[in-house]
Design an enzyme around this catalytic site. Structure first.
Site, short mmCIF file in Angstrom:
data_model
loop_
_atom_site.label_atom_id
_atom_site.label_comp_id
_atom_site.label_asym_id
_atom_site.label_seq_id
_atom_site.Cartn_x
_atom_site.Cartn_y
_atom_site.Cartn_z
N LYS A 129 0.86 3.96 -3.09
CA LYS A 129 0.49 5.35 -2.87
C LYS A 129 1.66 6.31 -3.13
CE LYS A 129 -3.82 4.73 -1.89
NZ LYS A 129 -4.88 5.22 -2.81
N TYR A 134 0.83 -1.20 0.00
CA TYR A 134 0.00 0.00 0.00
C TYR A 134 0.87 1.26 0.00
CZ TYR A 134 -3.86 3.10 1.37
OH TYR A 134 -4.80 4.10 1.42
#
Length: 251
Positions: free
Chosen positions: A162, A158
């Site tokens: 991002k 993640y």
């Protein structure tokens, strides 16, 4: 309640039924836009949301697509453009969160996150941006995360995805500006259904103890940043990242 007003612009919000997505839709509707609601596998919820928006005077329509699928994303962009006659604002909000330590996760687990959180914004933008160029204007707001800047145990995929969104945002801003403005929002810990399964007392303490506010944020606090970046008030912002995170990351 937002004080920004739009002149009948069309906004496409991906992942529009989640906690932050729903708040973004509400904020844009209150600001006077027409709203294209993207979802995947939530037809009933999408119909209910459209009915609510129409009852309040907002022109809205729901569209289903897998944003990681090239053909479906192309169809999504085309269907929204055909229905509304424009796509003035794109909010790449759809996301996926799965915990996994870097030494334990397998490739499929890694790729699921990268595919939704990084490939998805690229694929949707790839099909929406040519339509914006046809119009001669547009705004893209990508959803990143504070974990792109600080990382976190068990969220390597993640954090990486991002961080990639930040790089994608800056590259898009340079390639597409000034006609198409591209910026990003990087929220901190927010009270949403996406994080609810992980929100144990230990999880909450770990993610709020170093914040200036020492609390989880609300989706509306993120939505106001998105609406601002899409508004004329942000006309001189290109490739920037806003950080609604309670002071967790100061960049």
């Amino acid at each position: 309640m937002t004080t920004v007003r739009f002149a009948d612009e069309v906004v496409l919000v991906t992942g529009a039924l989640g906690g932050i997505g729903a708040a973004i839709v509400t904020a844009f509707a209150e600001a006077g836009t027409r709203v294209a609601i993207h979802h995947l596998g939530q037809a009933h919820e999408a119909r209910e949301r459209v009915e609510q928006l129409r009852a309040s005077g907002t022109d809205a329509e729901a569209f289903e697509a897998d944003i990681t699928d090239w053909a479906q994303a192309e169809r999504l962009a085309g269907d929204v453009y055909e229905r509304f006659g424009a796509i003035d604002i794109l909010v790449n909000n759809a996301g996926y969160l799965e915990s996994g330590r870097i030494t334990d996760m397998d490739f499929d687990q890694w790729y699921r996150t990268i595919n939704v959180d990084l490939n998805g914004p690229f694929i949707v933008s790839r099909h929406v941006v040519p339509l914006m160029r046809r119009q001669g204007h547009g705004v893209v707001v990508n959803m990143s995360s504070q974990l792109a800047f600080k990382g976190a145990h068990d969220y390597a995929a993640y954090s990486a995805a991002k961080a990639g969104v930040v790089g994608l945002t800056r590259a898009m801003a340079r390639e597409l500006g000034p006609e198409i403005r591209v910026n990003a929002v990087a929220p901190g810990p927010i009270n949403t259904p996406l994080v609810a399964p992980y929100a144990t007392p230990a999880y909450i303490h770990e993610r709020t103890t170093t914040l200036v506010d020492q609390r989880f944020g609300d989706p509306e606090e993120v939505a106001s940043c998105v609406v601002f970046l899409a508004s004329p008030g942000a006309s001189y912002l290109h490739g920037q990242v806003l950080h609604p995170n309670g002071g967790g990351v100061m960049a």
